[in-house]
Design a protein around this motif. Structure first.
Motif, PDB file in Angstrom:
ATOM      1  N   ILE A  40       2.236   6.677   1.135  1.00 40.09           N
ATOM      2  CA  ILE A  40       1.912   6.878   2.553  1.00 40.09           C
ATOM      3  C   ILE A  40       2.842   5.961   3.346  1.00 40.09           C
ATOM      4  N   SER A  41       3.452   6.507   4.374  1.00 38.04           N
ATOM      5  CA  SER A  41       4.387   5.695   5.159  1.00 38.04           C
ATOM      6  C   SER A  41       3.636   4.567   5.868  1.00 38.04           C
ATOM      7  N   PRO A  42       4.294   3.433   6.061  1.00 38.61           N
ATOM      8  CA  PRO A  42       3.660   2.327   6.779  1.00 38.61           C
ATOM      9  C   PRO A  42       3.231   2.732   8.193  1.00 38.61           C
TER      10      PRO A  42
ATOM     11  N   ILE B 172       0.842  -1.194   0.000  1.00 39.89           N
ATOM     12  CA  ILE B 172       0.000   0.000   0.000  1.00 39.89           C
ATOM     13  C   ILE B 172       0.877   1.244   0.000  1.00 39.89           C
ATOM     14  N   HIS B 173       1.908   1.219   0.798  1.00 39.96           N
ATOM     15  CA  HIS B 173       2.831   2.349   0.851  1.00 39.96           C
ATOM     16  C   HIS B 173       3.432   2.613  -0.523  1.00 39.96           C
ATOM     17  N   ASP B 174       3.844   1.566  -1.195  1.00 37.90           N
ATOM     18  CA  ASP B 174       4.440   1.725  -2.522  1.00 37.90           C
ATOM     19  C   ASP B 174       3.459   2.329  -3.514  1.00 37.90           C
TER      20      ASP B 174
ATOM     21  N   LEU C 191      -0.049   4.673   7.882  1.00 33.03           N
ATOM     22  CA  LEU C 191      -1.140   3.758   7.567  1.00 33.03           C
ATOM     23  C   LEU C 191      -1.536   2.937   8.785  1.00 33.03           C
ATOM     24  N   GLU C 192      -0.569   2.489   9.549  1.00 33.97           N
ATOM     25  CA  GLU C 192      -0.876   1.724  10.762  1.00 33.97           C
ATOM     26  C   GLU C 192      -1.571   2.606  11.795  1.00 33.97           C
ATOM     27  N   SER C 193      -1.161   3.865  11.912  1.00 35.25           N
ATOM     28  CA  SER C 193      -1.839   4.802  12.822  1.00 35.25           C
ATOM     29  C   SER C 193      -3.282   5.020  12.389  1.00 35.25           C
TER      30      SER C 193
END
Length: 93
Positions: free
Chosen positions: A34-36, A28-30, A39-41
């Protein structure tokens, strides 16, 4: 049957699921830049909000960002176990 489970795994391996989730985050980041961590936050905050109003199966949540040429869409598949019907305490900041 046990022989096949030993070769291919039983499907209950928690570390396999964690690795699969991490790979999804990297993909998803790629695709969206969006940084991993961000996205996790985002995933964590969505889960926090949803659990105020309903019981959900957090082990089966799927969150993805789909995009085309012009826009990005947040797509979430959240298994709902039960809606909370009583009064809900919601902090208003």
């Amino acid at each position: 049957m046990d022989f096949l489970k030993k070769i291919f795994g039983s499907g209950n391996d928690g570390s396999r699921e964690k690795a699969k989730d991490r790979l999804k985050i990297v993909l998803i980041h790629d695709r969206t830049d969006i940084s991993p961590q961000l996205l996790e936050s985002l995933r964590s905050e969505i889960v926090d909000v949803l659990t105020k109003y309903m019981e959900i199966d957090t082990s089966k949540i799927e969150i993805d960002l789909d995009h085309d040429e012009h826009e990005v869409a947040l797509v979430a598949n959240v298994p709902v176990l039960r809606i909370k019907r009583g009064k809900v305490d919601v902090d208003k900041n």
